[in-house]
Design a protein around this motif. Structure first.
Motif, PDB file in Angstrom:
ATOM      1  N   TYR A 176       0.529 -11.106 -11.705  1.00  0.00           N
ATOM      2  CA  TYR A 176      -0.229 -11.403 -10.494  1.00  0.00           C
ATOM      3  C   TYR A 176      -0.337 -12.914 -10.266  1.00  0.00           C
ATOM      4  O   TYR A 176      -0.100 -13.400  -9.145  1.00  0.00           O
ATOM      5  CB  TYR A 176      -1.626 -10.793 -10.588  1.00  0.00           C
TER       6      TYR A 176
ATOM      7  N   GLY B  76       0.249  -7.440  -4.793  1.00  0.00           N
ATOM      8  CA  GLY B  76      -0.230  -6.072  -4.603  1.00  0.00           C
ATOM      9  C   GLY B  76       0.178  -5.168  -5.741  1.00  0.00           C
ATOM     10  O   GLY B  76      -0.613  -4.349  -6.226  1.00  0.00           O
TER      11      GLY B  76
ATOM     12  N   LYS C  68      -9.553  -3.085  -5.929  1.00  0.00           N
ATOM     13  CA  LYS C  68      -8.192  -3.578  -6.176  1.00  0.00           C
ATOM     14  C   LYS C  68      -7.163  -2.734  -5.430  1.00  0.00           C
ATOM     15  O   LYS C  68      -6.202  -3.260  -4.839  1.00  0.00           O
ATOM     16  CB  LYS C  68      -7.887  -3.575  -7.674  1.00  0.00           C
TER      17      LYS C  68
ATOM     18  N   ALA D 231      -4.750  -3.938  -2.533  1.00  0.00           N
ATOM     19  CA  ALA D 231      -3.307  -3.796  -2.703  1.00  0.00           C
ATOM     20  C   ALA D 231      -2.673  -3.169  -1.469  1.00  0.00           C
ATOM     21  O   ALA D 231      -1.596  -3.590  -1.018  1.00  0.00           O
ATOM     22  CB  ALA D 231      -2.999  -2.952  -3.935  1.00  0.00           C
TER      23      ALA D 231
END
Length: 497
Positions: free
Chosen positions: A107, A120, A171, A175
């Motif tokens: 990430y 993502g 999250k 994403a």
């Protein structure tokens, strides 16, 4: 005196030389032809392979014995009796956290490269692995986890499971948004994705890149539904409202798997690199030499006339598929009957993470419970059929009308839920700990309790924390134990209370 002067001169010269060596050291010793960090696609490839492979070994070692897929014929191995030794916890904890460090790097590196697609993907990977951790142990290090470098947090606090789930859902929400950002990838980059990359046509890089990001959106949103369903009975996170959005009111915003081909599966390539199964180098004895398939598992497939038994199980000496009882009394080890087919050791589909059939059963349960207005029968029957065709098998004629399978409108909600979860149980064949998680959540399938089962006949609710964690992070460990109500296999995690 002369000797002193010579020594001092040497030291001064050394200092000057060191100063000269340190000047612009980083710039001089950096290879201009390489990137200064590992590319996101390289980290993705290695991480998926490692996590899925290690999950496979734990499914064989733990999940399948706990959940009566097979039964050990080693009398001293008592997992089928609900005896789980603390040492079993170490392997999973260590491997998941190691790979979470790689996911975090994935990430961070994608962010440096201004690459929204892999950001993502990193969020989805983190949600997947952390969900395995918290569903296995309960409260775990989360907000301060994998921050040994550069933050030097070596004794992270444990976060409450409700807070972990709240952030996992966020999250996955983020994403889905980030992956809508346009980004063109080369065929080389997409091919490094072990889940979807090799199935995407990259003749046109723009179209191929769109499909690459869409494939991950569908995986992320299908995983979103899995986790939402796990906590839907808890009102704190508004999970039911989000299920309705994904399944009904905002379907176009949240694409999900539409067929078996879109499933998240690390498809193994036999014994060849780079994606050989963890079992590819096992001896046959190591894979199935000390276990036999259980009566519950085989008898259910027999009752259904399910064709999956032909690819999963060897016939017994009586030219039939037969299982052995789980939870047998100590000293009364049964003779093995049907066993795993050795071809499973290199089976491509054993790398399953989340497939289309499981998604259909999630939607069937959500519709049954009124979370959205869909028809549970339609989703259920789609799940039954696709669970079989996933294995490249043909659904037998009249299969949906068989006793034990047929969707009977006069049955109670509990009876219908049992059918859904029992079918779902078989879609989890060699899929990490999912069947155990679902049993803890629903109480299904209805597993027989053998005479040798200990722990008061109760299915373990979690695994204890690893012994090294208890020692090396003792303060935060004790805080977590106090918050959860103990550190034993019968302490229920938040969503299971």
């Amino acid at each position: 005196m002369k000797l002193r002067i010579k020594i001092l001169s040497s030291l001064l010269m050394g200092t000057v030389l060191l100063a000269g060596c340190n000047k612009d050291f980083d710039q001089i010793n950096t290879n201009p032809n390489t990137v200064p960090f590992t590319t996101p696609e390289s980290l993705l490839e290695a991480t998926v392979y490692d996590v899925v492979g290690n999950n496979l070994t734990r499914a064989l070692r733990l999940t399948h014995e706990l959940m009566q897929v097979h039964v050990t014929t080693v009398n001293s191995d008592e997992i089928h009796r609900y005896v789980i030794r603390p040492a079993e916890s170490d392997f999973m904890w260590n491997n998941w956290y190691v790979q979470l460090r790689n996911v975090r790097d994935l990430y961070d590196n994608a962010k440096k490269l201004e690459d929204p697609g892999f950001q993502g993907i990193g969020l989805i990977m983190e949600a997947w692995i952390f969900s395995l951790l918290t569903d296995t142990y309960g409260d775990v290090p989360y907000s301060e986890a994998v921050k040994g470098y550069p933050d030097r947090i070596y004794q992270p606090k444990f976060d409450a499971q409700i807070d972990i789930y709240r952030d996992l859902l966020k999250k996955l929400e983020d994403a889905n948004t980030i992956l809508q950002t346009s980004k063109v990838y080369s065929a080389d980059v997409v091919s490094r994705d072990p889940l979807f990359g090799k199935y995407i046509n990259m003749t046109n890089t723009t179209t191929g890149s769109d499909n690459f990001r869409l494939a991950w959106r569908k995986f992320g949103n299908s995983l979103y539904l899995r986790l939402l369903m796990r906590v839907a009975h808890k009102t704190e996170l508004n999970a039911v409202e989000k299920i309705k959005e994904i399944a009904e009111t905002k379907k176009s915003t949240y694409p999900i798997f539409a067929n078996n081909g879109e499933s998240a599966v690390l498809k193994y390539s036999g014994t060849a690199a780079p994606y050989a199964s963890k079992f590819a180098n096992y001896r046959v004895f190591d894979f199935n030499g000390d276990n036999g398939l259980s009566q519950f598992f085989i008898n259910t497939l027999n009752d259904w006339g399910d064709p999956r038994r032909t690819v999963w199980a060897n016939e017994s000496s009586a030219s039939n598929w037969e299982g052995i009882p789980s939870g047998y009394a100590p000293g009364q080890t049964p003779e093995r009957m049907s066993t795993y087919k050795s071809a499973l050791m290199t089976e491509a589909l054993l790398g399953n993470i989340l497939n289309y059939a499981e998604l259909q059963f999630i939607l069937a349960e959500a519709a049954l419970k009124g979370y959205f207005t869909g028809d549970p029968k339609t989703y259920y029957e789609a799940g039954v059929n696709n669970a079989i065709t996933f294995w490249a098998l043909t659904v037998p004629a009249g299969h949906l009308a068989k006793p034990g399978i047929i969707w009977d409108p006069v049955e109670t909600e509990a009876q219908k839920l049992e059918k859904i979860i029992t079918q779902k149980y078989f879609t989890f064949f060699f899929t990490d700990f999912q069947s155990w998680f679902e049993f803890r959540r629903t109480g299904y399938p209805s597993l027989p309790i053998g005479p040798g089962v200990q722990n008061g006949g109760k299915m373990p609710s979690r695994f204890v924390y690893p012994v090294p964690v208890q020692t090396l992070n003792r303060t935060h460990y004790q805080e977590a134990v106090t918050a959860m109500g103990g550190d034993n296999i019968n302490v229920k995690v938040w969503w299971n209370k």
